[in-house]
Design an enzyme around this catalytic site. Structure first.
Site, PDB file in Angstrom:
ATOM      1  N   ASP A   1      -2.833  10.364   3.702  1.00  0.00           N
ATOM      2  CA  ASP A   1      -4.235   9.963   3.705  1.00  0.00           C
ATOM      3  C   ASP A   1      -5.074  10.925   4.536  1.00  0.00           C
ATOM      4  O   ASP A   1      -5.086  10.851   5.760  1.00  0.00           O
ATOM      5  CB  ASP A   1      -4.360   8.532   4.251  1.00  0.00           C
ATOM      6  CG  ASP A   1      -5.802   8.047   4.244  1.00  0.00           C
ATOM      7  OD1 ASP A   1      -6.626   8.663   3.533  1.00  0.00           O
ATOM      8  OD2 ASP A   1      -6.099   7.064   4.946  1.00  0.00           O
TER       9      ASP A   1
ATOM     10  N   LYS B   1     -10.755  12.470   7.853  1.00  0.00           N
ATOM     11  CA  LYS B   1     -10.344  12.017   9.177  1.00  0.00           C
ATOM     12  C   LYS B   1     -10.418  13.171  10.181  1.00  0.00           C
ATOM     13  O   LYS B   1     -10.317  14.337   9.795  1.00  0.00           O
ATOM     14  CB  LYS B   1      -8.886  11.532   9.130  1.00  0.00           C
ATOM     15  CG  LYS B   1      -8.672  10.229   8.388  1.00  0.00           C
ATOM     16  CD  LYS B   1      -7.188   9.892   8.365  1.00  0.00           C
ATOM     17  CE  LYS B   1      -6.926   8.613   7.589  1.00  0.00           C
ATOM     18  NZ  LYS B   1      -7.412   7.403   8.253  1.00  0.00           N
TER      19      LYS B   1
ATOM     20  N   ARG C   1      -7.702  -0.411   0.530  1.00  0.00           N
ATOM     21  CA  ARG C   1      -8.178  -1.666  -0.079  1.00  0.00           C
ATOM     22  C   ARG C   1      -8.565  -1.464  -1.548  1.00  0.00           C
ATOM     23  O   ARG C   1      -8.559  -2.406  -2.318  1.00  0.00           O
ATOM     24  CB  ARG C   1      -9.329  -2.252   0.754  1.00  0.00           C
ATOM     25  CG  ARG C   1     -10.577  -1.439   0.800  1.00  0.00           C
ATOM     26  CD  ARG C   1     -11.493  -1.843   1.949  1.00  0.00           C
ATOM     27  NE  ARG C   1     -10.975  -1.367   3.227  1.00  0.00           N
ATOM     28  CZ  ARG C   1     -11.597  -1.543   4.390  1.00  0.00           C
ATOM     29  NH1 ARG C   1     -12.764  -2.177   4.443  1.00  0.00           N
ATOM     30  NH2 ARG C   1     -11.083  -1.093   5.509  1.00  0.00           N
TER      31      ARG C   1
ATOM     32  N   LYS D   1       0.856  -1.192   0.000  1.00  0.00           N
ATOM     33  CA  LYS D   1       0.000   0.000   0.000  1.00  0.00           C
ATOM     34  C   LYS D   1       0.889   1.238   0.000  1.00  0.00           C
ATOM     35  O   LYS D   1       1.782   1.375   0.845  1.00  0.00           O
ATOM     36  CB  LYS D   1      -0.916   0.005   1.225  1.00  0.00           C
ATOM     37  CG  LYS D   1      -1.806   1.254   1.281  1.00  0.00           C
ATOM     38  CD  LYS D   1      -2.668   1.281   2.539  1.00  0.00           C
ATOM     39  CE  LYS D   1      -3.406   2.611   2.638  1.00  0.00           C
ATOM     40  NZ  LYS D   1      -4.160   2.741   3.903  1.00  0.00           N
TER      41      LYS D   1
END
Length: 471
Positions: free
Chosen positions: A243, A250, A324, A238
């Site tokens: 992120d 977040k 994912r 990954k």
């Protein structure tokens, strides 16, 4: 690193290693007051000086310590005594130590020189530093030196990239590094930009990238040995450089740690460097789907339906379940276009695995009993441990979608690391020898070289041991 099988008459610096048992048996040979300060316990250090020399008494703990504990002691000593260690010829005295234990201790000494940004300014890296040890032949010492150098190079590259602030690791910067790494280590480098990814149908990866200000970089690195019929490992890491969570943003607390969301990729890069430096008789095909997960007017949205590389459709319920998505395309592209005997993906994937294991181990999922056991063995050996979790089909129902083949998360507040693994299993194209490692809690954490959380180097030694000893 200079390791020599010799003993000179005089040394101005001596490292004396003791287990608790060996100290008990030999303490009478030393100044009787030393026992008030030293007992051989793990990581205990006592310094004795006179006009001629400095002697470091270094405690190894119990006699039956694991080999990796010797590395831990070497690392802590190296970090703690950096200011006082001299760059001189140094005698290492430990009559009882086994070859593997010595190797792990030396590895620890050198791995303990890491700090960010890395420069070779620790006393151990100076030209004048030599380590003399007479219990092991020069030939074996040369091999230990070679392996130590290779693991340091791999692990330091891993730590360096994970520790870089977000503005120092944009996709083009990492791509430049990987191009240079490929040249230096004789790897084959291929990179697909957004346009190429679109023509190939890498839809799940592109969904994450579409919110980014930077071009996609779906990167393939290949290490090939000259060995006929060599085993081939497929590795997918990954590689989300930062992120934000995307539109499902977040919380701001601790978001700065999200520069570590490429921990799977850095472990793969470190293992590739190790394999190449050691010229291991294996082949590796590694895929790093490089992007960030950004918030912008182009970002993918909750409720979007995406078509992945293998044709399966994904309903996006949460844009923060982006790892994912990128791995799904990485795995199916690798399995559809390359023949690999072993397939492993590594990812800082879920908070669920952190809540379950903290920083003690990675969560492991595998469809192959032998691979499972081999990874557990390598994890125990290197102290980069993994713990097996189930891939039962009962979890499939939790991410079935009304409008696509799958949802990218379950709406239940439980077992997300298992859901993620089960989701990824739908993209391995029935590969019979696959493992998924969720390393979110172990790739980045408390370390001896930094005040804040930083890169641990987790995954490099685990993979190095696995690929070097896989049968």
């Amino acid at each position: 690193m200079k390791l020599y099988n010799k003993v000179d008459k005089q040394y101005s610096q001596i490292f004396e290693l003791f287990t608790e048992e060996s100290w008990k048996n030999n303490s009478k040979k030393y100044n009787k007051n030393t026992v008030h300060f030293f007992s051989g316990k793990k990581n205990e250090v006592f310094v004795q000086t006179n006009e001629e020399s400095i002697i470091y008494f270094i405690g190894l703990g119990k006699e039956n310590s694991e080999n990796f504990e010797f590395q831990q002691v070497g690392m802590k000593f190296s970090q703690s005594h950096k200011k006082n260690i001299q760059s001189v010829k140094t005698l290492l005295s430990a009559y009882f130590i086994l070859e593997k234990q010595f190797e792990e201790f030396v590895k620890g000494l050198y791995l303990g020189t890491y700090h960010y940004p890395f420069e070779e300014n620790h006393p151990f890296w100076k030209d004048a530093f030599e380590l003399h040890f007479s219990n092991i032949s020069q030939k074996k010492l040369d091999k230990i030196s070679e392996r130590t150098s290779a693991i340091c190079e791999g692990q330091f590259a891993c730590q360096e990239w994970l520790n870089k602030p977000a503005n120092f690791k944009k996709p083009d910067m990492l791509s430049d590094f990987l191009k240079n790494t490929a040249k230096k280590y004789n790897l084959k480098y291929t990179c697909f930009n957004k346009k190429k990814c679109e023509s190939l149908g890498l839809g799940a990866f592109l969904a994450v990238n579409q919110g980014s200000a930077y071009d996609a970089a779906f990167t393939i690195l290949e290490y090939k040995s000259s060995e006929k019929n060599a085993k081939t490992f497929g590795l997918v890491g990954k590689c989300v450089l930062f992120d934000t969570g995307g539109i499902s943003i977040k919380p701001s607390d601790n978001m700065h740690y999200m520069k570590s969301d490429m921990g799977g990729a850095t472990a793969v890069i470190g293992a590739l460097i190790y394999a190449s430096k050691m010229q291991l008789p294996i082949n590796i095909t590694a895929i790093l789907p490089i992007t960030d997960n950004a918030v912008s007017e182009n970002a993918y949205l909750p409720s979007d339906v995406i078509t992945a590389y293998n044709g399966k459709t994904i309903e996006v319920l949460n844009t923060d379940a982006e790892g994912r998505m990128t791995l799904a395309d990485g795995l199916s592209y690798l399995t559809k276009n390359y023949k690999t005997e072993v397939l492993i993906d590594l990812a800082t994937l879920t908070g669920s695995s952190v809540r379950m294991f903290g920083d003690t181990c990675g969560a492991m999922f595998s469809n192959n009993e032998e691979l499972k056991n081999t990874l557990i063995k390598s994890g125990n050996k290197t102290n980069q441990r993994v713990w097996n979790l189930p891939l039962w089909d009962i979890w499939l129902e939790d991410f079935k979608s009304d409008v696509a083949d799958f949802k990218n998360i379950s709406m239940k507040p439980i077992g997300d690391c298992i859901i993620a693994a089960k989701f990824l299993e739908q993209f391995i194209e029935n590969h019979p020898n696959w493992a998924h490692l969720d390393i979110a809690g172990v790739a980045f954490g408390n370390v001896g070289y930094a005040k804040e959380k930083a890169a641990t180097g987790y995954g490099v030694q685990l993979l190095a041991d696995l690929i070097e000893n896989y049968h």
